[in-house]
Enzyme design. Sequence first.
Site, PDB file in Angstrom:
ATOM      1  N   ARG A  24       9.740   1.403   5.027  1.00  0.00           N
ATOM      2  CA  ARG A  24       9.418   0.463   6.095  1.00  0.00           C
ATOM      3  C   ARG A  24       9.634  -0.956   5.576  1.00  0.00           C
ATOM      4  NH1 ARG A  24       5.396   0.531  11.067  1.00  0.00           N
ATOM      5  NH2 ARG A  24       6.445  -1.258  12.014  1.00  0.00           N
ATOM      6  N   ARG A  51       1.603   1.717  -2.856  1.00  0.00           N
ATOM      7  CA  ARG A  51       2.988   2.092  -2.542  1.00  0.00           C
ATOM      8  C   ARG A  51       3.707   0.981  -1.770  1.00  0.00           C
ATOM      9  NH1 ARG A  51       5.768   6.198  -4.528  1.00  0.00           N
ATOM     10  NH2 ARG A  51       6.794   6.456  -2.511  1.00  0.00           N
ATOM     11  N   PHE A  63       7.973   2.888  -3.912  1.00  0.00           N
ATOM     12  CA  PHE A  63       7.339   2.251  -2.746  1.00  0.00           C
ATOM     13  C   PHE A  63       7.733   2.902  -1.424  1.00  0.00           C
ATOM     14  CE2 PHE A  63       8.099  -0.973  -6.089  1.00  0.00           C
ATOM     15  CZ  PHE A  63       6.779  -1.206  -6.439  1.00  0.00           C
ATOM     16  N   ASP A  64       6.811   2.784  -0.445  1.00  0.00           N
ATOM     17  CA  ASP A  64       7.087   3.211   0.931  1.00  0.00           C
ATOM     18  C   ASP A  64       7.317   2.015   1.840  1.00  0.00           C
ATOM     19  OD1 ASP A  64       6.496   5.864   0.182  1.00  0.00           O
ATOM     20  OD2 ASP A  64       4.347   5.468   0.460  1.00  0.00           O
ATOM     21  N   VAL A  65       6.686   0.892   1.481  1.00  0.00           N
ATOM     22  CA  VAL A  65       6.751  -0.301   2.334  1.00  0.00           C
ATOM     23  C   VAL A  65       7.183  -1.500   1.495  1.00  0.00           C
ATOM     24  CG1 VAL A  65       5.423  -1.865   3.833  1.00  0.00           C
ATOM     25  CG2 VAL A  65       4.862   0.583   3.783  1.00  0.00           C
TER      26      VAL A  65
END
Length: 307
Positions: free
Chosen positions: A55, A246, A21-23
Amino acid sequence: AQAPKYLTGDPSAINAFVDQFDVFLIDCDGVLWSGDHLFDGVAETLGLLRSKGKRTVFVTNNSTKSRPEYLKKFAKLGIPADVEDIFGSAYSAAIYISRILKLPPSKNKVFVLGEAGIENELRTENIPFIGGTDSNYRRDMTPEDWQGIADGSLLDPDVGCVLAGLDFHVNYLKLSHAHQYLRRGAVFLATNLDPTFPMNHNFFPGAGSIVIPLSNMAGEKPLALGKPSQAMMDAIEGKFKLNRARTCMIGDRLDTDIKFGIEGQLGGTLAVLSGVSKKADWEAEGAAAVPAFYVDQLGDLRGGGTG
Ligand code: PLP
Ligand code: CA
């Protein structure tokens, strides 16, 4: 659904989870804290996620606080955050009204059934409102109210929307005003529909318990702007330019948080057992939602190290 994967105490599984994941959309009460008690390892976990370039966005259904008020709570508990990282149901409702609903100028006022958190978010979006914490609405009905609400002389002709959330001073006068605006075609919105919220190791009536009587008298359901409503997910997506695949939703309630993530087709959902929902809840027949992953508490994600 597949049985959720338990991550507590499994560093390689935690690293693999985080890398997907990014967030991270992170619920507040029951995940970061319970009331004024910060859970162990929360600040370190958030620091670790951020150090990996992730994030972190805080998503709460509590409409009684505005984002700046929330920021004070984060500061008091020692969690670094920016006002832009916070996404509450009152804010969600305010930006829905200003950016999507776009009421015509002659019908641009909002009648509020709720607390200062809603009023402050409406003010920030320059949305005119009446009701709310105004003491003129915190009293018993007089004969003049019965007459003026019935014939419309006490109603504001500019009201084009009723926004309801948790109101600690709900009364018959406010319900009568809200009902009358809805009868006259006002758009019906709710910050969230949680039947209860946790407090002092017990539960108290939540926004849903204020809103449902209004639905009952108006014969109409509101559009809710809090979890699990996808109107909130769309607003978050618009603001943060999410790549849903993501993005992971972390929360303690199956019926709000986990359902929110699954219906939003996010790449993952993580349940924490530090709040309302327990393992037996997703194992039960007819479970509200089944998470993809779970941990005992958010701080367990520290176990992944910095690799
Ligand atoms: N609504 C109210 C009034 C609350 O106090 C709370 C939690 O304390 C909630 C909703 C649920 O908030 P969250 O979505 O952060 O769990
Ligand atoms: Ca929660």
